[in-house]
Design a protein around this motif. Structure first.
Motif, mmCIF file in Angstrom:
data_model
loop_
_atom_site.group_PDB
_atom_site.id
_atom_site.type_symbol
_atom_site.label_atom_id
_atom_site.label_comp_id
_atom_site.label_asym_id
_atom_site.label_seq_id
_atom_site.Cartn_x
_atom_site.Cartn_y
_atom_site.Cartn_z
ATOM 1 N N GLY A 53 -35.592 27.744 -30.005
ATOM 2 C CA GLY A 53 -34.449 28.643 -30.128
ATOM 3 C C GLY A 53 -34.122 29.371 -28.841
ATOM 4 N N THR A 54 -32.845 29.730 -28.682
ATOM 5 C CA THR A 54 -32.441 30.544 -27.533
ATOM 6 C C THR A 54 -32.956 31.971 -27.717
ATOM 7 N N PRO A 55 -33.124 32.722 -26.619
ATOM 8 C CA PRO A 55 -33.547 34.124 -26.772
ATOM 9 C C PRO A 55 -32.611 34.925 -27.685
ATOM 10 N N LEU A 56 -31.308 34.688 -27.555
ATOM 11 C CA LEU A 56 -30.342 35.406 -28.375
ATOM 12 C C LEU A 56 -30.508 35.062 -29.853
ATOM 13 N N ALA A 57 -30.723 33.763 -30.152
ATOM 14 C CA ALA A 57 -30.903 33.346 -31.546
ATOM 15 C C ALA A 57 -32.177 33.938 -32.131
ATOM 16 N N LEU A 58 -33.244 33.960 -31.364
ATOM 17 C CA LEU A 58 -34.487 34.542 -31.860
ATOM 18 C C LEU A 58 -34.315 36.033 -32.121
ATOM 19 N N ARG A 59 -33.649 36.737 -31.212
ATOM 20 C CA ARG A 59 -33.426 38.168 -31.401
ATOM 21 C C ARG A 59 -32.574 38.433 -32.633
ATOM 22 N N ARG A 60 -31.586 37.570 -32.867
ATOM 23 C CA ARG A 60 -30.646 37.777 -33.980
ATOM 24 C C ARG A 60 -31.217 37.333 -35.321
ATOM 25 N N LEU A 61 -31.955 36.193 -35.320
ATOM 26 C CA LEU A 61 -32.365 35.584 -36.581
ATOM 27 C C LEU A 61 -33.845 35.765 -36.900
ATOM 28 N N LEU A 62 -34.703 35.814 -35.874
ATOM 29 C CA LEU A 62 -36.157 35.882 -36.093
ATOM 30 C C LEU A 62 -36.797 36.901 -35.141
ATOM 31 N N PRO A 63 -36.413 38.166 -35.233
ATOM 32 C CA PRO A 63 -37.019 39.161 -34.327
ATOM 33 C C PRO A 63 -38.528 39.292 -34.517
ATOM 34 N N GLN A 64 -39.041 38.859 -35.695
ATOM 35 C CA GLN A 64 -40.489 38.921 -35.937
ATOM 36 C C GLN A 64 -41.253 37.896 -35.121
ATOM 37 N N ALA A 65 -40.562 37.013 -34.398
ATOM 38 C CA ALA A 65 -41.243 36.042 -33.535
ATOM 39 C C ALA A 65 -41.770 36.688 -32.258
ATOM 40 N N GLU A 66 -41.500 37.956 -32.071
ATOM 41 C CA GLU A 66 -41.996 38.660 -30.887
ATOM 42 C C GLU A 66 -43.519 38.775 -30.933
#
Length: 400
Positions: free
Chosen positions: A87-100
């Protein structure tokens, strides 16, 4: 019948339904542009390195083959596993912030010296975490015969397995992040969600593998990150124990799990002795390494205690220990087991301690540093061969 991702299986009466695989789902707002072409190229390179035939597929076919895309109403859309891996950084931030994942470096027990929060696809995430840990990871070299052994504070293969376990087995529906706390004497990896049902700290080494997120686990297997057979825990145990370290510790909380990798003071004599024994007798099985490491820590143990350490029934543990007796690794006295060690340094110390001695006398007589003398005396006390008399400046050590 229930579809387990590969075939229909029958559920027994009263057996709970398996948890749905969140990583196989397609999030309503996810679309194909949410995948980063450069991360897809990274996945292809990983497959090429493994010699996988998947590497020759066009991008879309490759992503479908890895389970990272699904066709929904005629449209190609990424699964949660696809977003986590490419995923793109923007997509991860928008859709899966728990991936941090949050990395902390601690120099003491209070607060932290450095912190970095990482929100990246898993391959890029693992590379950055490796760089962060290795930048603060010490290595020592030990020569045994013609070989030189590298002993790191934290072995790269071990902490990689710990990180992958956290990523594969975490509860991805929880909004909490994975945390990595790097101390000089331990590395702690905490993830939301406990063990899968049926697995506990007391049986994690022997329980058949159960994956909470099969779609993500299968993709990571095809990319070469994890073993399908679930041998990651075995690998961590083996690599830790052969270098004289403690087995991994699991701390279970109501909604989280922490894996602790310890970095004790290096016992050069023990690591050298273990390596020389394996040169004579062949590579030790994992059972042998666990039993030897446990007896080294506690000095002596009953069959029941060793069965708990081995996570085996007593009868199976008895067979393991009987073989170790025949190999000359352990001895049994009065129903308790001890290491049958040939340790010239310890024998010299025991001869010296026929009369009470101060630590400084032991240092000078054996040519040890203060730390080396304390380590040796501490081990002999744990093994029940030496006792400490007095306190403070009046402390003396004497053979039992």
């Amino acid at each position: 019948p229930v579809w387990d991702g590969r075939r229909l299986t029958e559920l027994r009466m009263g057996q709970p339904l398996p948890e749905p695989d969140f990583t196989a789902q397609v999030l309503p707002a996810a679309s194909l542009p949410d995948l980063d072409p450069l991360e897809v190229l990274r996945l292809r390179r990983l497959l090429e390195e493994r010699g996988s035939s998947l590497a020759a597929l066009p991008d879309l076919e490759l992503l479908f083959a890895l389970g990272l895309l699904e066709r929904v109403e005629g449209e190609e859309r990424p699964t949660v596993a696809g977003l986590l891996l490419a995923g793109t950084p923007l997509a991860l931030r928008r859709l899966l912030p728990q991936a941090e994942v949050s990395y902390y470096y601690h120099e003491g027990e209070e607060g932290y010296r450095f912190r970095e929060d990482l929100l990246r696809p898993i391959p890029a995430l693992l590379e950055r975490l490796r760089d962060l840990i290795q930048a603060r990871n010490r290595v020592r070299y030990l020569t045994v015969g013609l070989f030189r052994i590298e002993i790191w504070d934290f072995d790269q293969e071990v902490y990689r397995e710990a990180l992958l376990n956290a990523l594969v087995h975490r509860d991805w529906q929880s909004l909490d992040a994975i945390q990595v706390h790097h101390h000089r004497d331990r590395l702690e990896v905490s993830n939301p969600g406990g063990f899968p049902p049926g697995i506990t700290p007391e049986n994690v080494l022997r329980h058949p593998p159960k994956r909470r997120n099969p779609r993500l686990a299968e993709a990571l297997y095809r990319l070469g990150y994890v073993e399908r057979a679930g041998s990651g825990v075995d690998k961590m145990y083996r690599l830790l124990l052969k270098h004289g370290k403690e087995p991994p510790e699991y701390r279970l909380y109501p909604e989280a799990l922490t894996l602790v990798l310890y970095n004790p003071e290096l016992d050069e004599a023990f690591v050298r002795e273990l390596a020389e024994a394996q040169e004579r007798l062949g590579a030790f099985s994992l059972d042998h390494l666990i039993a030897v490491a446990h007896l080294r820590r506690v000095g002596e143990a009953s069959l029941e205690e060793l069965s708990r350490a081995l996570q085996l029934p007593e009868e199976a543990s008895r067979r393991v220990l009987a073989r170790m007796e025949r190999m000359g690794l352990v001895r049994r006295e009065g129903g308790r087991y001890h290491l049958a060690r040939k340790d010239p340094l310890a024998e010299r110390a025991l001869a010296l301690l026929e009369v009470p001695r101060r630590r400084l006398e032991v240092e000078r007589a054996l040519g040890l540093s203060r730390k080396g003398a304390l380590s040796l005396l501490g081990r002999l006390i744990r093994e029940g061969r030496v006792e400490r008399l007095g306190r403070g400046a009046a402390t003396r050590y004497r053979r039992r």
